[in-house]
Design a protein around this motif. Structure first.
Motif, PDB file in Angstrom:
ATOM      1  N   ARG A   1     -10.734   6.753   2.555  1.00 42.87           N
ATOM      2  CA  ARG A   1     -11.841   6.752   3.516  1.00 42.87           C
ATOM      3  C   ARG A   1     -13.173   7.104   2.839  1.00 42.87           C
ATOM      4  O   ARG A   1     -14.218   7.090   3.486  1.00 42.87           O
ATOM      5  CB  ARG A   1     -11.527   7.731   4.660  1.00 42.87           C
ATOM      6  CG  ARG A   1     -10.267   7.346   5.455  1.00 42.87           C
ATOM      7  CD  ARG A   1      -9.938   8.357   6.518  1.00 42.87           C
ATOM      8  NE  ARG A   1     -10.950   8.393   7.569  1.00 42.87           N
ATOM      9  CZ  ARG A   1     -10.910   9.235   8.600  1.00 42.87           C
ATOM     10  NH1 ARG A   1      -9.909  10.108   8.710  1.00 42.87           N
ATOM     11  NH2 ARG A   1     -11.851   9.218   9.513  1.00 42.87           N
ATOM     12  N   GLN A   2     -13.090   7.434   1.574  1.00 41.31           N
ATOM     13  CA  GLN A   2     -14.296   7.679   0.786  1.00 41.31           C
ATOM     14  C   GLN A   2     -14.574   6.464  -0.090  1.00 41.31           C
ATOM     15  O   GLN A   2     -13.633   5.794  -0.563  1.00 41.31           O
ATOM     16  CB  GLN A   2     -14.115   8.930  -0.079  1.00 41.31           C
ATOM     17  CG  GLN A   2     -13.978  10.204   0.757  1.00 41.31           C
ATOM     18  CD  GLN A   2     -13.468  11.373  -0.050  1.00 41.31           C
ATOM     19  OE1 GLN A   2     -12.729  11.195  -1.024  1.00 41.31           O
ATOM     20  NE2 GLN A   2     -13.819  12.586   0.373  1.00 41.31           N
ATOM     21  N   ARG A   3     -15.820   6.160  -0.319  1.00 41.84           N
ATOM     22  CA  ARG A   3     -16.153   4.990  -1.128  1.00 41.84           C
ATOM     23  C   ARG A   3     -15.639   5.203  -2.552  1.00 41.84           C
ATOM     24  O   ARG A   3     -15.902   6.223  -3.173  1.00 41.84           O
ATOM     25  CB  ARG A   3     -17.667   4.743  -1.135  1.00 41.84           C
ATOM     26  CG  ARG A   3     -18.023   3.388  -1.730  1.00 41.84           C
ATOM     27  CD  ARG A   3     -19.495   3.049  -1.520  1.00 41.84           C
ATOM     28  NE  ARG A   3     -19.716   1.647  -1.835  1.00 41.84           N
ATOM     29  CZ  ARG A   3     -19.672   0.660  -0.962  1.00 41.84           C
ATOM     30  NH1 ARG A   3     -19.417   0.928   0.316  1.00 41.84           N
ATOM     31  NH2 ARG A   3     -19.871  -0.587  -1.322  1.00 41.84           N
ATOM     32  N   GLY A   4     -14.889   4.225  -3.033  1.00 43.37           N
ATOM     33  CA  GLY A   4     -14.277   4.367  -4.355  1.00 43.37           C
ATOM     34  C   GLY A   4     -13.136   5.356  -4.372  1.00 43.37           C
ATOM     35  O   GLY A   4     -12.645   5.728  -5.445  1.00 43.37           O
ATOM     36  N   SER A   5     -12.709   5.808  -3.223  1.00 42.45           N
ATOM     37  CA  SER A   5     -11.590   6.761  -3.071  1.00 42.45           C
ATOM     38  C   SER A   5     -11.836   8.069  -3.819  1.00 42.45           C
ATOM     39  O   SER A   5     -10.897   8.706  -4.308  1.00 42.45           O
ATOM     40  CB  SER A   5     -10.271   6.123  -3.538  1.00 42.45           C
ATOM     41  OG  SER A   5      -9.972   4.985  -2.747  1.00 42.45           O
ATOM     42  N   ALA A   6     -13.120   8.477  -3.920  1.00 37.32           N
ATOM     43  CA  ALA A   6     -13.432   9.713  -4.646  1.00 37.32           C
ATOM     44  C   ALA A   6     -14.811  10.214  -4.235  1.00 37.32           C
ATOM     45  O   ALA A   6     -15.641   9.460  -3.723  1.00 37.32           O
ATOM     46  CB  ALA A   6     -13.378   9.498  -6.150  1.00 37.32           C
ATOM     47  N   VAL A   7     -15.030  11.514  -4.479  1.00 45.77           N
ATOM     48  CA  VAL A   7     -16.347  12.126  -4.296  1.00 45.77           C
ATOM     49  C   VAL A   7     -16.598  13.081  -5.454  1.00 45.77           C
ATOM     50  O   VAL A   7     -15.665  13.532  -6.128  1.00 45.77           O
ATOM     51  CB  VAL A   7     -16.457  12.914  -2.971  1.00 45.77           C
ATOM     52  CG1 VAL A   7     -16.413  11.991  -1.765  1.00 45.77           C
ATOM     53  CG2 VAL A   7     -15.368  13.989  -2.880  1.00 45.77           C
ATOM     54  N   HIS A   8     -17.873  13.397  -5.696  1.00 43.10           N
ATOM     55  CA  HIS A   8     -18.237  14.490  -6.592  1.00 43.10           C
ATOM     56  C   HIS A   8     -18.466  15.727  -5.734  1.00 43.10           C
ATOM     57  O   HIS A   8     -19.239  15.682  -4.774  1.00 43.10           O
ATOM     58  CB  HIS A   8     -19.508  14.159  -7.378  1.00 43.10           C
ATOM     59  CG  HIS A   8     -19.255  13.414  -8.650  1.00 43.10           C
ATOM     60  ND1 HIS A   8     -18.856  12.099  -8.668  1.00 43.10           N
ATOM     61  CD2 HIS A   8     -19.329  13.808  -9.951  1.00 43.10           C
ATOM     62  CE1 HIS A   8     -18.699  11.706  -9.932  1.00 43.10           C
ATOM     63  NE2 HIS A   8     -18.989  12.724 -10.720  1.00 43.10           N
TER      64      HIS A   8
END
Length: 224
Positions: A34-41
């Motif tokens: 559900r996060q863009r690129g399946s990742a967050v910082h």
């Protein structure tokens, strides 16, 4: 009102044009589709920043508000202006694609954004996901990242010892090499007096701490 210009460019948090500082304060969280690129910082360090430059007329910044309680607190500064404080309250479920910040319509130019985490370690972490760059007539784009903050370097100091004169380098009582050989008729100067010797003579100079002794031998072998 949602910013909705003609052209847009979504940019994921993993793009190399984002500058994270200090890098040790950030970690990449993966696993949610559900996060863009399946990742967050993500960071929970007060003062940690993510900055970037873009060419366009506006942008929207998206984050994930994690579950678990506490507040997400960030400052968003546009082009060096007064930061806008943004607060999100964490609840029992994570909120994905939260619009953290939206600019007004800007002049088409290169703009700089600095996002600073203001939460403490007890607050919810700031999870930066992506940005949507927008423009009306010319396609928006990311540009080179802003330079890192630097401090003025101190003036360099030299390790080269100071050069002293020959007189300063020579200890008292040390024998000095004359500038040239002693010759017949040369004036010999001691600490206390000077005398002139001439004729067919051979000479020897003996130097002590307080006086110079001049020994002269004539052709008959007499010394005085």
């Amino acid at each position: 009102m949602t910013l909705n210009l003609r052209a847009n460019l979504p940019v994921d948090d993993g793009d190399s044009n984002f500058s994270y500082s200090p890098q040790a304060a950030w970690q990449v969280l993966t696993g949610s589709s559900r996060q863009r690129g399946s990742a967050v910082h993500s960071t929970n360090t007060n003062g940690a920043t993510v900055s970037f430059r873009f060419q366009g007329q506006g942008l929207m910044i998206y984050d994930t508000v994690p579950s678990g309680g506490g507040d997400v607190i960030v400052d968003v500064a546009l082009d060096g202006g007064t930061p806008t404080r943004v607060t999100r309250t964490s609840g029992s479920a994570s909120v994905f694609n939260d619009v953290l910040y939206q600019s007004s319509v800007l002049p088409f130019a290169i703009h700089t954004i600095v996002i600073t985490n203001r939460g403490q370690s007890t607050d919810a972490s700031f999870q930066f996901d992506w940005v949507d760059l927008q423009s009306d007539d010319i396609n928006p784009s990311m540009t080179t990242p802003p330079p890192p903050a630097t401090s003025a370097a101190p003036a360099p100091t030299s390790n080269t010892p100071a050069v002293t004169s020959a007189a300063q380098q020579t200890p008292a009582g040390a024998q000095q090499t004359p500038a040239g050989p002693q010759t017949q008729g040369q004036v010999i100067t001691s600490k206390n007096k000077a005398s002139s010797i001439s004729g067919s003579l051979s000479s020897t100079v003996i130097t002590s701490e307080s006086t110079t002794v001049f020994l002269t031998t004539n052709s008959l072998g007499n010394t005085w």
